[in-house]
Design a protein around this motif. Sequence first.
Motif, mmCIF file in Angstrom:
data_model
loop_
_atom_site.group_PDB
_atom_site.id
_atom_site.type_symbol
_atom_site.label_atom_id
_atom_site.label_comp_id
_atom_site.label_asym_id
_atom_site.label_seq_id
_atom_site.Cartn_x
_atom_site.Cartn_y
_atom_site.Cartn_z
ATOM 1 N N PHE A 1 -1.791 1.256 -16.516
ATOM 2 C CA PHE A 1 -1.263 1.452 -15.286
ATOM 3 C C PHE A 1 -2.403 1.736 -14.249
ATOM 4 C CE2 PHE A 1 0.721 3.776 -11.972
ATOM 5 C CZ PHE A 1 2.002 2.783 -11.418
ATOM 6 N N ALA A 2 -3.334 2.707 -14.510
ATOM 7 C CA ALA A 2 -4.194 2.834 -13.688
ATOM 8 C C ALA A 2 -5.123 1.848 -13.303
ATOM 9 C CB ALA A 2 -5.218 4.247 -14.335
ATOM 10 N N ASP A 3 -5.566 0.880 -14.638
ATOM 11 C CA ASP A 3 -6.243 -0.215 -14.429
ATOM 12 C C ASP A 3 -5.698 -1.187 -13.729
ATOM 13 O OD1 ASP A 3 -7.758 -2.542 -14.729
ATOM 14 O OD2 ASP A 3 -7.641 -2.467 -16.855
ATOM 15 N N ASN A 4 -4.410 -1.687 -13.695
ATOM 16 C CA ASN A 4 -3.653 -2.296 -12.908
ATOM 17 C C ASN A 4 -3.742 -2.091 -11.359
ATOM 18 O OD1 ASN A 4 -3.152 -4.131 -15.111
ATOM 19 N ND2 ASN A 4 -1.210 -3.117 -15.409
ATOM 20 N N ALA A 5 -3.338 -0.668 -11.093
ATOM 21 C CA ALA A 5 -3.186 -0.404 -9.727
ATOM 22 C C ALA A 5 -4.828 -0.328 -9.148
ATOM 23 C CB ALA A 5 -2.683 1.251 -9.512
ATOM 24 N N ILE A 6 -5.701 0.063 -9.721
ATOM 25 C CA ILE A 6 -7.031 0.237 -9.002
ATOM 26 C C ILE A 6 -7.510 -1.368 -8.919
ATOM 27 C CG2 ILE A 6 -9.399 0.622 -9.526
ATOM 28 C CD1 ILE A 6 -8.328 2.942 -11.195
ATOM 29 N N THR A 7 -7.399 -2.193 -9.791
ATOM 30 C CA THR A 7 -7.514 -3.608 -9.580
ATOM 31 C C THR A 7 -6.713 -4.268 -8.493
ATOM 32 O OG1 THR A 7 -8.082 -3.764 -11.924
ATOM 33 C CG2 THR A 7 -7.695 -5.732 -10.807
ATOM 34 N N LEU B 1 0.851 -1.111 -0.200
ATOM 35 C CA LEU B 1 0.036 0.088 -0.165
ATOM 36 C C LEU B 1 0.838 1.386 -0.228
ATOM 37 C CD1 LEU B 1 -3.029 -0.884 2.284
ATOM 38 C CD2 LEU B 1 -3.171 -0.591 -0.120
ATOM 39 N N THR B 2 2.127 1.172 0.276
ATOM 40 C CA THR B 2 2.782 2.383 0.678
ATOM 41 C C THR B 2 3.490 2.949 -0.847
ATOM 42 O OG1 THR B 2 3.875 1.742 2.829
ATOM 43 C CG2 THR B 2 5.046 3.384 1.338
ATOM 44 N N PRO B 3 4.030 2.080 -1.747
ATOM 45 C CA PRO B 3 4.006 2.436 -3.082
ATOM 46 C C PRO B 3 2.531 2.698 -3.959
ATOM 47 C CG PRO B 3 4.609 0.442 -3.040
ATOM 48 C CD PRO B 3 4.163 0.770 -1.526
ATOM 49 N N LEU B 4 1.633 2.176 -3.536
ATOM 50 C CA LEU B 4 0.445 2.326 -4.319
ATOM 51 C C LEU B 4 -0.303 3.627 -3.807
ATOM 52 C CD1 LEU B 4 -1.753 -1.069 -4.119
ATOM 53 C CD2 LEU B 4 -0.590 -0.083 -6.180
ATOM 54 N N LYS B 5 -0.069 4.138 -2.494
ATOM 55 C CA LYS B 5 -0.674 5.543 -2.130
ATOM 56 C C LYS B 5 0.058 6.649 -3.061
ATOM 57 C CE LYS B 5 -1.343 4.288 2.567
ATOM 58 N NZ LYS B 5 -1.137 4.563 4.011
ATOM 59 N N THR B 6 1.094 6.333 -3.423
ATOM 60 C CA THR B 6 1.962 7.387 -3.955
ATOM 61 C C THR B 6 1.682 7.464 -5.541
ATOM 62 O OG1 THR B 6 3.672 5.987 -4.861
ATOM 63 C CG2 THR B 6 3.927 7.210 -2.778
ATOM 64 N N PHE B 7 0.869 6.522 -6.134
ATOM 65 C CA PHE B 7 0.708 6.419 -7.573
ATOM 66 C C PHE B 7 -0.835 7.056 -7.841
ATOM 67 C CE2 PHE B 7 2.699 2.178 -7.734
ATOM 68 C CZ PHE B 7 3.947 2.616 -8.120
ATOM 69 N N LEU C 1 -4.084 12.348 -15.703
ATOM 70 C CA LEU C 1 -5.215 11.995 -16.349
ATOM 71 C C LEU C 1 -6.095 13.556 -16.484
ATOM 72 C CD1 LEU C 1 -6.995 8.836 -14.532
ATOM 73 C CD2 LEU C 1 -6.049 8.972 -16.939
ATOM 74 N N SER C 2 -5.829 14.182 -15.484
ATOM 75 C CA SER C 2 -6.376 15.741 -15.541
ATOM 76 C C SER C 2 -5.673 16.360 -16.783
ATOM 77 C CB SER C 2 -5.777 16.419 -14.328
ATOM 78 O OG SER C 2 -6.621 15.979 -13.193
ATOM 79 N N PRO D 1 -2.153 10.194 -6.578
ATOM 80 C CA PRO D 1 -2.124 11.279 -7.141
ATOM 81 C C PRO D 1 -1.364 11.750 -8.326
ATOM 82 C CG PRO D 1 -0.615 11.254 -5.223
ATOM 83 C CD PRO D 1 -1.572 9.936 -5.165
ATOM 84 N N LYS D 2 -0.239 10.651 -8.720
ATOM 85 C CA LYS D 2 0.251 10.808 -9.983
ATOM 86 C C LYS D 2 -0.625 10.521 -11.016
ATOM 87 C CE LYS D 2 4.766 9.678 -8.048
ATOM 88 N NZ LYS D 2 5.788 8.633 -8.038
#
Length: 678
Positions: free
Chosen positions: A160-166, A125-131, A139-140, A133-134
């Motif tokens: 990458f967003a799909d993989n992190a969210i899944t 979860l530590t690296p996932l949290k940093t992803f 996306l913005s 906001p990035k």
Amino acid sequence: MGKSQKKKSMRRHNPMRVPDSHLPKGLASASSASTKTEAILPIIQKMESPDASDRKWACVAVSNLIQNDPSTRRLLQGKNVVGALITRLTDSEEEVMIEAMGALRNLCIDGGYDICAEMYNKNILTPLKTFIPKISSVLSQYLEAPNTAPKNTQRLMYDFADNAITTLWCLSETSNKALDAINSINLIPFLMSFLVSRDKLSIAPVVAAAQCLYVLTDDNDVASDSLKSDAGYLSCLLSIAQSSFQPSNDKGKDSDDRRRVTLRVLSSGILRNISPLPQHSAASVIDLDKDIMLPLLQPVIASVSLPETASRAQQLVDDLASEPRLERLSLQNTPRSDHKLTAEIELEQLEATLRTVQLALEILTGVCATLPEPSAGVEGDTEAENENEDEDMANDDEVMDKMNVLGSETNDGSANPTVLPSLVPSLLSLIQPTSLSFHPLAASSPHPPTTSALSAIHISAMECLNNIFLSLATFPNTSVSADAEGGRKVWNEVWASLGAVGTEFGLGQERRKEMWEIGVGVLWGVAVVWKGTLSATDEQIQVLIRLCEGSSDDRTRVKCIGALECLAQYPQSITSNQVIANFLLKLLPTASSSPVGTESLLQATSALIDIYSDETLPYDINFRQNGMLQILVASVEGVRKAVRGIDRKKPGGKDLRRRGEEVRDNLIAFIQYRRNLG
């Protein structure tokens, strides 16, 4: 007879995609079962290589190696591949980080709870949290200026967003500890941003965000309250659930069309998870179940032919086996994680369609658990008593319905269960196994993901049927119960399904056992609805008796006894009545001991009372000629002792004690009644 509900202690909605319970435990057995043992060491070594291309190769190789291969997955896990991949999430090279995230996502999906728990314990979860906001920032930028980034760069970010969210979705189903940690991240605004901007983004990460929201809002007040606090979020979800679109004629768009159907189903499930909706919201005036869920979900479950799907999947598997292909794990050439053959892509699409049907069934199970709604006073409990017992009654896997409402002749005039029978034909077709539905005995499936999805559909459809017939039994519908031919058809089709499943339980066959445990509850409900008009074959009665005798689960025994009780009340089945009664009499206690658990004991006692409550029926001759009254008299002290031994403080204990006292009093009154008859 309890309604099928999702267990609070087991949060995962999807079963393990590539089951491995059929494999012996231990790395030695995994090594002997795997054909890729020699590839493991180079992967682990290259994961730490100073050359970025080697590290990327290793991450991609993990995804390729574990595909439908639980033995190799176990070997990699034994070499700490999870820890190595988590380390690569902070790699200096972006491509390595992206491939590591994809490999971890695939491990989550294929491996289930154990791997997800390992990832959580190793602090993913530590690296996932940093992803988060990035991803939001990138996306913005895409939304503000869609043409500023090359298409390939956008696709990489979407993947990458799909993989992190899944991965976050899978982790949230691992344990309550992991869920609490994810709650603290406050993911709702991040996830909803995908749904709000769905028309401008790739559909894949939008569906992943919806899936994560669906899981997070299941029995989780933190996420539900966050979602309900924003009227814009509710309007967005309602808009998606009520949307309609015309499927594209472009074959390349077929996958997107399927995902849009999945997105609608997920949005309806999220709305149901967080209901009741705030009164100020536009959605609060809508009957979610009748106006949104049923019109959306019923066509989804009717849209698929499982035999055709299984046949096509088998054909594709055979095509892959006979088609020569380039080796994707060559140490001289960097493999590509996105290189898939046409047959592989179609297999994934078939699985995605099946998972959408499973999801629709999962939501329908909840709908069928609450339709029709009972009016106040039906159960005879006060409002305060109901509120105090909400927690006990919510967990129907632990608390069988001890109130004997199945035998009630009360029909709540406001309850209209006519919508439920309309679901039955589709559900009956979905419980019929195909050639790929269950793992072969002592072997692996030709295509584990398809097998996993098919068996999950069968079980979910059986759970829906269980709740439908419980509702129909609790709130009788005379037009349904009068259709004796329809009852026989349902009865025979459920038996046909269970017969095809078989009774070979053991390692790798857990889903077969689960089908029987739920299926016997369906048989009980059907037997109640058509009690007195439904007869069973001698073989069916013996199967129920053997299942009851062989089960170590008191809930399964109670269901078997309940079904047998109803079958014994077919007036012309005098011989069957005697066989069932003799079996039930064996379950009664003596003053010093009981052959079964308390729930089964009470159910058997109650069953005998109900069967022989009318001395004018033809089968009552069995009661008079076989000395049953004396046996019941001898059981009274054992029943009293069993009731006194019920601990009110245990989960469900209050209901069970009340049920026990009712059965005890009924037994004493019944004995006196039969004595008075002479």
